[in-house]
Write a protein that holds these residues in place. Structure first.
Motif, short mmCIF file in Angstrom:
data_model
loop_
_atom_site.label_atom_id
_atom_site.label_comp_id
_atom_site.label_asym_id
_atom_site.label_seq_id
_atom_site.Cartn_x
_atom_site.Cartn_y
_atom_site.Cartn_z
N LYS A 37 58.30 -15.62 -11.65
CA LYS A 37 58.91 -16.81 -12.24
C LYS A 37 59.53 -16.49 -13.60
N GLU A 38 59.18 -15.35 -14.14
CA GLU A 38 59.67 -14.89 -15.44
C GLU A 38 59.42 -15.92 -16.54
N ASN A 39 58.27 -16.59 -16.47
CA ASN A 39 57.94 -17.57 -17.50
C ASN A 39 57.03 -17.01 -18.60
N LEU A 40 56.49 -15.81 -18.41
CA LEU A 40 55.68 -15.19 -19.46
C LEU A 40 56.60 -14.52 -20.47
N HIS A 41 56.26 -14.70 -21.75
CA HIS A 41 56.98 -14.04 -22.83
C HIS A 41 55.98 -13.20 -23.62
#
Length: 141
Positions: A37-41
């Motif tokens: 989801k590429e929501n982690l930064h």
């Protein structure tokens, strides 16, 4: 790399990690790969971004012996942070989250053992990790 924003979106959780630790940077690469989801930064604990964020959240000076996971203004460390992170991964890695039912006294003991020995067992870099170009938008400096 992104710069600190005063309106940081809480729906995008942040992982603060020891940027010179080989185990930590390899773990970040693993998270980047399986967080579809590429929501982690991400930001290294050594960064100005991490220092400012921790100060804003009133978290004591960064402890480089733990990963720090921030989600919805909640701060998690050690094994709790690791288990919370797995909720954001694809299966089968997401299933690791259910290990959170093991008492923290046990999981944090294991976490602390690995953390204490991580430089000896896995090595240490001279400089913080530089993310690959396709991942740069997910890092704060």
């Amino acid at each position: 790399m992104q710069h600190i924003k005063s309106d940081q979106n809480n729906s995008n959780p942040i992982v603060l990690f020891d940027g010179v630790c080989n185990l930590c940077t390899t773990s970040v690469q693993f998270l980047l790969t399986y967080n579809r989801k590429e929501n982690l930064h991400f930001a290294s604990l050594q960064s100005d971004f991490a220092k400012k964020l921790l100060a804003r959240l009133q978290v004591p000076a960064a402890d480089f012996n733990t990963i720090i996971f921030i989600e919805n203004e909640q701060v998690y460390t050690k094994s709790t942070a690791a288990f919370k992170l797995t909720k954001h991964l694809t299966y089968p890695w997401k299933a690791i989250y259910y290990f959170r039912y093991i008492p923290n006294s046990i999981t944090d003991w294991i976490y602390n053992l690995i953390s204490k020995n991580r430089y000896n067992w896995f090595g240490k870099k001279e400089k913080c990790m530089i993310p690959r170009s396709e991942w740069k938008h997910r890092f704060f400096e």
